[in-house]
Design an enzyme around this catalytic site. Structure first.
Site, mmCIF file in Angstrom:
data_model
loop_
_atom_site.group_PDB
_atom_site.id
_atom_site.type_symbol
_atom_site.label_atom_id
_atom_site.label_comp_id
_atom_site.label_asym_id
_atom_site.label_seq_id
_atom_site.Cartn_x
_atom_site.Cartn_y
_atom_site.Cartn_z
ATOM 1 N N SER A 1 0.817 -1.212 0.000
ATOM 2 C CA SER A 1 0.000 0.000 0.000
ATOM 3 C C SER A 1 0.853 1.264 0.000
ATOM 4 O O SER A 1 1.936 1.294 0.581
ATOM 5 C CB SER A 1 -0.899 0.005 1.238
ATOM 6 O OG SER A 1 -1.673 1.184 1.275
ATOM 7 N N ASN B 1 10.080 7.725 5.640
ATOM 8 C CA ASN B 1 9.005 8.543 5.078
ATOM 9 C C ASN B 1 7.971 8.918 6.121
ATOM 10 O O ASN B 1 7.689 8.155 7.055
ATOM 11 C CB ASN B 1 8.341 7.831 3.890
ATOM 12 C CG ASN B 1 7.128 7.016 4.305
ATOM 13 O OD1 ASN B 1 6.046 7.567 4.522
ATOM 14 N ND2 ASN B 1 7.309 5.703 4.428
ATOM 15 N N THR C 1 5.801 -0.109 7.837
ATOM 16 C CA THR C 1 7.124 0.478 8.081
ATOM 17 C C THR C 1 7.517 0.370 9.549
ATOM 18 O O THR C 1 6.672 0.365 10.440
ATOM 19 C CB THR C 1 7.146 1.948 7.652
ATOM 20 O OG1 THR C 1 6.035 2.611 8.252
ATOM 21 C CG2 THR C 1 7.071 2.085 6.136
ATOM 22 N N CYS D 1 0.105 2.654 10.651
ATOM 23 C CA CYS D 1 0.909 3.759 10.114
ATOM 24 C C CYS D 1 1.608 4.491 11.257
ATOM 25 O O CYS D 1 0.970 4.862 12.233
ATOM 26 C CB CYS D 1 0.033 4.753 9.355
ATOM 27 S SG CYS D 1 0.932 6.258 8.911
HETATM 28 C C1 DHB Z 1 2.287 6.467 5.710
HETATM 29 C C2 DHB Z 1 3.597 6.226 5.882
HETATM 30 C C3 DHB Z 1 4.014 4.997 6.181
HETATM 31 O O1 DHB Z 1 5.323 4.744 6.349
HETATM 32 C C4 DHB Z 1 3.167 3.971 6.351
HETATM 33 O O2 DHB Z 1 3.700 2.799 6.681
HETATM 34 C C5 DHB Z 1 1.843 4.165 6.172
HETATM 35 C C6 DHB Z 1 1.401 5.440 5.846
HETATM 36 C C7 DHB Z 1 1.925 7.847 5.462
HETATM 37 O O3 DHB Z 1 2.576 8.697 6.076
HETATM 38 O O4 DHB Z 1 1.035 8.147 4.671
#
Ligand code: DHB
Length: 301
Positions: free
Chosen positions: A18, A66, A188, A125
């Site tokens: 995703s 991220n 993540t 998330c």
């Molecule tokens: C988002 C970032 C991520 O690393 C994740 O695992 C799920 C969502 C995000 O910030 O949109």
């Protein structure tokens, strides 16, 4: 390498993770044509949300950090996307998130009626205090959200878990007990932080972010290994999978399907065909099959 997953025939065992390529039909179709058996959409939320300020993604060489911030048009504002996707010839998983059980239920009921093949609950998330990991680090809240969503959807439910949970196997079991049809692990890792020592400030605007790519693969393998021992529903294993050998490793930990995310950035959209070929070649050389190696790391020598 066809595989049956929860009653659907997929043309390969590879899943697009995703969030990697968004929700546009043309791009989801392209990954499917390039050897991805099951593309997953970017998580859809309860209300329009812009996400975090730039920079949101930094390449650390052995993976990414991220904090995109769950940007979403909101589930009520995706008619064009659903319209386009309605005549698709490939399967999709719609990923959803919410800030409460009620929001998850609201989004899930609406999205389910749009006809995705599977719904993934993003309870993992790391980049929002209200919307993500807060559910997936606790067995009771994971159970509650899965049980509530399960009642209002008509497609199989996949719970996407975080390695930040102190005991991911317990969370997976709570999700299975609540009616989850599959587990997807891992989201993540972290969150982590990277500081630029010249400017003396964190490199991401949101400061912290989720870690992905090769640096987290050992965490993903351990999580899938632990989950395999605690549930009997299938597992989508992901986290730093970039090659056929990586895929074989996480299948030996117990995965049925294998997700690819960050490697799309490193090896391009053709990564799926490449990894499929690498898996097939390895299986042929070792005169074995995916079924035979699944969970092999659990067997006594
Ligand atoms: C988002 C970032 C991520 O690393 C994740 O695992 C799920 C969502 C995000 O910030 O949109």
């Amino acid at each position: 390498m066809q595989i049956n997953f929860l009653g659907k025939n997929l043309h390969t065992p590879l899943v697009l993770a995703s969030g990697v390529l968004g929700n546009n039909k043309a791009i989801l179709e392209r990954v499917w044509e390039n050897g991805c058996g099951l593309p997953t959409m970017k998580s859809i939320g309860p209300a329009p949300r812009e996400g975090h300020k730039n920079p949101t993604v930094i390449d650390l060489g052995n993976g990414l950090i991220n904090a995109v911030g769950l940007p979403s048009p909101g589930y009520l504002n995706m008619e064009e996307e659903w319209q386009e996707l309605s005549d698709r010839v490939f399967p999709i998983t719609a990923s959803i998130y919410g800030g409460s059980v009620e929001e998850f239920v609201q989004v899930a009921a609406f999205v389910s009626a749009k006809g995705p093949d599977f719904i993934e609950l993003n309870i993992s998330c790391p980049n929002s205090d209200q919307h993500g990991m807060v559910f997936g680090v606790n067995a009771q809240s994971s159970h509650d959200v899965v049980a509530a969503v399960k009642k209002v959807i008509h497609v199989p439910l996949i719970a996407k878990l975080t390695p930040a949970a102190p005991d991911i196997a317990t969370i997976a079991k709570a999700c299975e007990d609540a009616g989850a049809d599959a587990i997807c692990a891992i989201n993540t890792a972290g969150p982590g932080m990277v500081i630029d020592i010249e400017s003396r400030s964190p490199v991401l605007a949101f400061k912290k972010g989720g870690l992905s790519g090769p640096m987290i693969k050992p965490i993903a393998v351990r999580c899938v290994y632990d989950i395999f021992r605690s549930v009997s529903i299938p597992i989508i294993g992901l986290g730093g999978i970039s090659t056929g050998k990586d895929a074989i490793e996480i299948i030996m930990a117990g995965a049925t399907l294998v997700g690819i995310g960050t490697a799309v950035r490193y090896r391009g959209i053709t990564v799926f065909d490449k990894v499929n070929k690498e898996i097939s070649d390895w299986l042929a050389v070792h005169d074995t099959s995916m079924e035979e190696i699944r969970g092999a790391a659990h067997r006594e020598a």
